[in-house]
Design an enzyme around this catalytic site. Sequence first.
Site, PDB file in Angstrom:
ATOM      1  N   SER A  43     -70.787  26.176  66.705  1.00 28.48           N
ATOM      2  CA  SER A  43     -71.205  26.288  65.306  1.00 28.48           C
ATOM      3  C   SER A  43     -72.712  26.156  65.158  1.00 28.48           C
ATOM      4  O   SER A  43     -73.268  26.446  64.106  1.00 28.48           O
ATOM      5  CB  SER A  43     -70.503  25.231  64.454  1.00 28.48           C
ATOM      6  OG  SER A  43     -70.825  23.930  64.898  1.00 28.48           O
ATOM      7  N   CYS A  44     -73.381  25.730  66.228  1.00 32.09           N
ATOM      8  CA  CYS A  44     -74.846  25.641  66.221  1.00 32.09           C
ATOM      9  C   CYS A  44     -75.444  27.043  66.108  1.00 32.09           C
ATOM     10  O   CYS A  44     -74.768  28.039  66.347  1.00 32.09           O
ATOM     11  CB  CYS A  44     -75.355  25.001  67.505  1.00 32.09           C
ATOM     12  SG  CYS A  44     -74.818  23.305  67.748  1.00 32.09           S
ATOM     13  N   VAL A  45     -76.726  27.090  65.778  1.00 29.09           N
ATOM     14  CA  VAL A  45     -77.444  28.361  65.698  1.00 29.09           C
ATOM     15  C   VAL A  45     -78.687  28.282  66.567  1.00 29.09           C
ATOM     16  O   VAL A  45     -79.325  27.231  66.656  1.00 29.09           O
ATOM     17  CB  VAL A  45     -77.815  28.698  64.235  1.00 29.09           C
ATOM     18  CG1 VAL A  45     -78.901  29.750  64.148  1.00 29.09           C
ATOM     19  CG2 VAL A  45     -76.584  29.160  63.466  1.00 29.09           C
ATOM     20  N   GLY A 108     -73.272  30.074  64.970  1.00 25.28           N
ATOM     21  CA  GLY A 108     -72.616  29.858  63.691  1.00 25.28           C
ATOM     22  C   GLY A 108     -71.138  30.191  63.692  1.00 25.28           C
ATOM     23  O   GLY A 108     -70.579  30.557  62.665  1.00 25.28           O
TER      24      GLY A 108
END
Length: 198
Positions: A43-45, A108
């Site tokens: 979910s990190c960018v 994401g």
Amino acid sequence: MSPSRASRRYFDPRFEATIITVAPGEHEITAAKDEIVATVLGSCVSVCMRDPQLGIGGLNHFLLPRSNGNHDAGAGERYGDTAMEVLINDLLKRGAKRNHFEAKVFGGARVLSGATMLAIGDNNVAFVTEFLNREGIPVVSKDVGGNRSRRIHYQPSTGRAWVQHVQPTARDSDQEQEIAYLNRLKTQPVAGEVEIFS
């Protein structure tokens, strides 16, 4: 070069380059033609940004969009608002010109369960899209959303990026690391073209 940095560099014969891995809450910049920055995202960018005229660029890796006023010295780059400013400022310090910047955006994904967790990736993408638009930095390509983790390799000297979509498993180690990192954040004070490969 610090020992921790040295331990995160290795030669990869597939790319015929030295790979510099970027952990959550960190960034790396290079202009070397034989260096590639890499990370793994759920979910990190990550934003890959460069000055194509100088061939200098880098990649950041943030977990949450905004610091909401948390200015602890160690909080830093885990938040998108700080991670973006640090990446831009470090590029400028190395001679890059802001009006030359181009960006590629990755990550994401919806890899974590629960309503709140599901929104993290979407919120990260919305934040970085708005930030880059406000700053006038063009996004030349992106690969965001979905429900699969990604491995990213980015060569700032050429602007080339490789994305590998990772098939989700019941409990893959990337997801476990992301959940552990989120839990630490809650409980610890903190002192162009994209190629898909498999």
